[in-house]
Design a protein around this motif. Structure first.
Motif, short mmCIF file in Angstrom:
data_model
loop_
_atom_site.label_atom_id
_atom_site.label_comp_id
_atom_site.label_asym_id
_atom_site.label_seq_id
_atom_site.Cartn_x
_atom_site.Cartn_y
_atom_site.Cartn_z
N PRO A 185 0.84 -1.20 0.00
CA PRO A 185 0.00 0.00 0.00
C PRO A 185 0.87 1.25 0.00
O PRO A 185 1.84 1.35 0.75
N SER A 186 0.53 2.20 -0.83
CA SER A 186 1.42 3.35 -1.07
C SER A 186 1.53 4.29 0.12
O SER A 186 2.51 5.03 0.22
N TYR A 187 0.54 4.28 1.02
CA TYR A 187 0.58 5.22 2.15
C TYR A 187 0.92 4.53 3.47
O TYR A 187 0.60 5.03 4.54
N LEU A 188 1.60 3.40 3.40
CA LEU A 188 2.00 2.67 4.59
C LEU A 188 2.95 3.52 5.44
O LEU A 188 3.92 4.09 4.95
N THR A 189 2.65 3.63 6.75
CA THR A 189 3.49 4.43 7.65
C THR A 189 4.29 3.58 8.63
O THR A 189 5.28 4.04 9.16
N SER A 190 3.86 2.34 8.87
CA SER A 190 4.56 1.50 9.85
C SER A 190 4.56 0.05 9.37
O SER A 190 3.52 -0.46 8.94
N ILE A 191 5.72 -0.59 9.44
CA ILE A 191 5.82 -2.00 9.08
C ILE A 191 6.70 -2.73 10.08
O ILE A 191 7.76 -2.23 10.47
N THR A 192 6.24 -3.91 10.49
CA THR A 192 6.99 -4.77 11.40
C THR A 192 7.09 -6.15 10.78
O THR A 192 6.08 -6.75 10.41
N LEU A 193 8.31 -6.66 10.64
CA LEU A 193 8.55 -7.99 10.10
C LEU A 193 9.19 -8.85 11.17
O LEU A 193 10.12 -8.42 11.85
N SER A 194 8.69 -10.09 11.32
CA SER A 194 9.21 -10.99 12.35
C SER A 194 9.17 -12.42 11.84
O SER A 194 8.13 -12.87 11.33
N GLY A 195 10.29 -13.12 11.99
CA GLY A 195 10.33 -14.53 11.61
C GLY A 195 10.15 -14.80 10.13
O GLY A 195 9.83 -15.93 9.74
N CYS A 196 10.39 -13.83 9.28
CA CYS A 196 10.17 -14.00 7.83
C CYS A 196 11.28 -14.79 7.15
O CYS A 196 11.08 -15.35 6.08
N CYS A 197 12.47 -14.79 7.75
CA CYS A 197 13.63 -15.48 7.17
C CYS A 197 13.95 -14.97 5.77
O CYS A 197 14.24 -15.76 4.85
N LEU A 198 13.90 -13.67 5.59
CA LEU A 198 14.22 -13.06 4.30
C LEU A 198 15.67 -13.35 3.92
O LEU A 198 16.58 -13.18 4.73
N GLU A 199 15.87 -13.76 2.68
CA GLU A 199 17.21 -14.05 2.19
C GLU A 199 17.83 -12.85 1.49
O GLU A 199 19.06 -12.74 1.41
N GLU A 200 16.99 -11.97 0.98
CA GLU A 200 17.47 -10.78 0.28
C GLU A 200 17.27 -9.55 1.17
O GLU A 200 16.34 -9.48 1.97
N ASP A 201 18.13 -8.56 1.00
CA ASP A 201 18.11 -7.34 1.80
C ASP A 201 16.75 -6.64 1.69
O ASP A 201 16.37 -6.19 0.60
N PRO A 202 16.00 -6.54 2.80
CA PRO A 202 14.67 -5.92 2.73
C PRO A 202 14.73 -4.41 2.56
O PRO A 202 13.77 -3.79 2.10
N MET A 203 15.88 -3.78 2.89
CA MET A 203 15.97 -2.33 2.82
C MET A 203 15.82 -1.81 1.39
O MET A 203 15.33 -0.70 1.17
N GLN A 204 16.25 -2.61 0.42
CA GLN A 204 16.16 -2.18 -0.97
C GLN A 204 14.71 -2.00 -1.43
O GLN A 204 14.44 -1.24 -2.36
N ILE A 205 13.80 -2.70 -0.76
CA ILE A 205 12.37 -2.57 -1.06
C ILE A 205 11.73 -1.52 -0.15
O ILE A 205 11.04 -0.61 -0.62
#
Length: 430
Positions: free
Chosen positions: A295-315
């Motif tokens: 969603p384009s107007y997202l103000t807060s996001i929390t990720l937990s236990g996702c086991c992301l393999e790629e850098d999430p900051m780039q997104i």
């Protein structure tokens, strides 16, 4: 006279305060008019229970406080038992509600009931609008609750040490706007929520006891938390069920079974909720969807236990309205993370906690220009703080545990990396 405060992420008014002298005047006047009476501790005995005040709030009844028998206050509209911490309980066994026909608000939070059974006489309160059993010792709800058809607010977040048995009475409560379900429900319980089209808040919904398709008719929903506790539901099914919830502002998704969340274009994870402001994901997903799928107007996001393999900051850094980001508990399993220049233009709070594999974090100049608070916890392999922090002049608070004496010495006054944090007014480095 009244001081109000807004929630920073939703901009909604969350709290209000009165000056202590003004509060005393208001309480005195309220008691004179039989509008409200506040009772502290065990200063009131059941035999002397006030019958004139239409609203009664009992503050901090201790464990010895035992309220039993029939409450003989026919004009009573509201009865609140207010506790300040989880460990405080009070005995509500033996309560009867047969003569409280005018009761509108009943808060039984943290009450202890003998055998865990809520009195069946609660079904007599047919005009009840608000009922809270938050952290109450309840394991069995009576079938008579189907009579509470006027309820607008129902909190069933009981003490989670055991599962709760509840008859299928929710389908009768068609006026409900706020529903908080128990965290643990008896295995044989199946809920029918399709009739609850007026819901604005639904917490602790579980696919084990209900169908996500029931959500499709809840077009007024503003806050939803849902957990996957069984088979037969995919992220694609959930995305489809949420697609019509145009008013949704807060969404939390848990996946206790670590269901795989597809992220490619064919299977797609897409949240078509244009007004969504807060998102919490605790699901297994090796990589994040593209920024266009959030969603384009997202103000807060929390990720937990996702086991992301790629850098999430780039997104995430491309989400221009993000105010707060929390990466927790193995949400990212990679070794290197980069915050690019120009990224996160509105970010004020960043928390990195439990990223056990993170070794290198780079912050380029121009990234996070408005960052105010940075928290780093339990990132044991992080070798050093990024040099780019010294360019973030807005940073006022750093809360960090370094895990090694060598790292702590580097960041302490006189250390070789102190220049990175010396401009931050509030440092808590342990």
């Amino acid at each position: 006279m009244v001081i109000s405060e807004r929630d920073v992420s939703t901009s909604r008014f969350e709290t209000c305060q009165l000056h202590d002298m003004m509060r005393e005047v208001c309480l005195l006047k309220a008691e004179e008019e039989n509008f409200l009476q506040i009772v502290h501790g065990t200063s009131i005995a059941n035999s002397k229970f006030p019958c004139k005040s239409r609203r009664i709030a009992i503050h901090r009844p201790d464990e010895k406080y035992h309220m039993a028998g029939e409450i003989k206050s026919p004009n009573l509209r509201s009865l609140l038992f207010i506790k300040e911490c989880r460990s405080e309980v009070w005995m509500g066994s033996g309560l009867f509600f047969t003569r409280l026909h005018l009761m509108r608000v009943l808060d039984l939070s943290r009450a202890q009931f003998k055998g865990g059974e809520l009195p069946s006489s609660i079904g007599k309160l047919i005009h009840l609008r608000y009922l809270s059993l938050y952290l109450a010792n309840v394991t069995h709800l009576p079938a008579s609750m189907r009579n509470l058809k006027m309820l607008l607010y129902l909190n069933l977040c009981v003490d989670a040490r055991s599962s709760i048995y509840m008859p299928n009475f929710l389908k009768e409560m068609r006026l409900l706007t706020n529903l908080f379900l128990p965290l643990m429900i008896h295995d044989k319980v199946k809920m029918e929520l399709g009739n609850l089209v007026n819901l604005e808040t639904l917490e602790n919904f579980s696919t084990e006891h209900g169908s996500v398709r029931d959500l499709q008719g809840m077009t007024r929903l503003k806050a939803l938390s849902i957990s996957f506790n069984g088979k037969g539901c995919t992220m694609e099914t959930l995305s489809s069920s949420l697609s019509g919830l145009s008013h949704l502002e807060t969404l939390t998704i848990y996946d206790d079974y670590k269901l795989y969340a597809p992220t490619n274009d064919e299977e797609g994870f897409f949240l078509d909720c244009m007004n969504l402001k807060q998102l919490k994901l605790s699901i297994y997903m090796p990589r994040l969807p593209d920024a266009q799928r959030f969603p384009s107007y997202l103000t807060s996001i929390t990720l937990s236990g996702c086991c992301l393999e790629e850098d999430p900051m780039q997104i995430l850094e491309k989400l221009l309205h993000l105010y707060e980001v929390s990466l927790l508990n193995k949400s990212f399993c990679g070794k290197r993370m980069v915050c690019s220049g120009g990224g996160f233009p509105q970010l004020h709070k960043l928390e990195l906690s439990g990223l056990l594999d993170l070794e290198e974090w780079i912050v380029e100049e121009g990234s996070m220009p408005l960052l105010h608070t940075l928290t780093i916890r339990n990132c044991r392999k992080l070798k050093e703080l990024p040099d780019g922090l010294r360019f973030i002049t807005s940073l006022e608070e750093l809360d960090m545990n370094t895990h090694t004496l060598e790292f702590w010495k580097k960041l302490s006054r006189g250390g070789e990396e102190y220049y990175k944090v010396q401009h931050i007014p509030l440092l808590n480095i342990i």
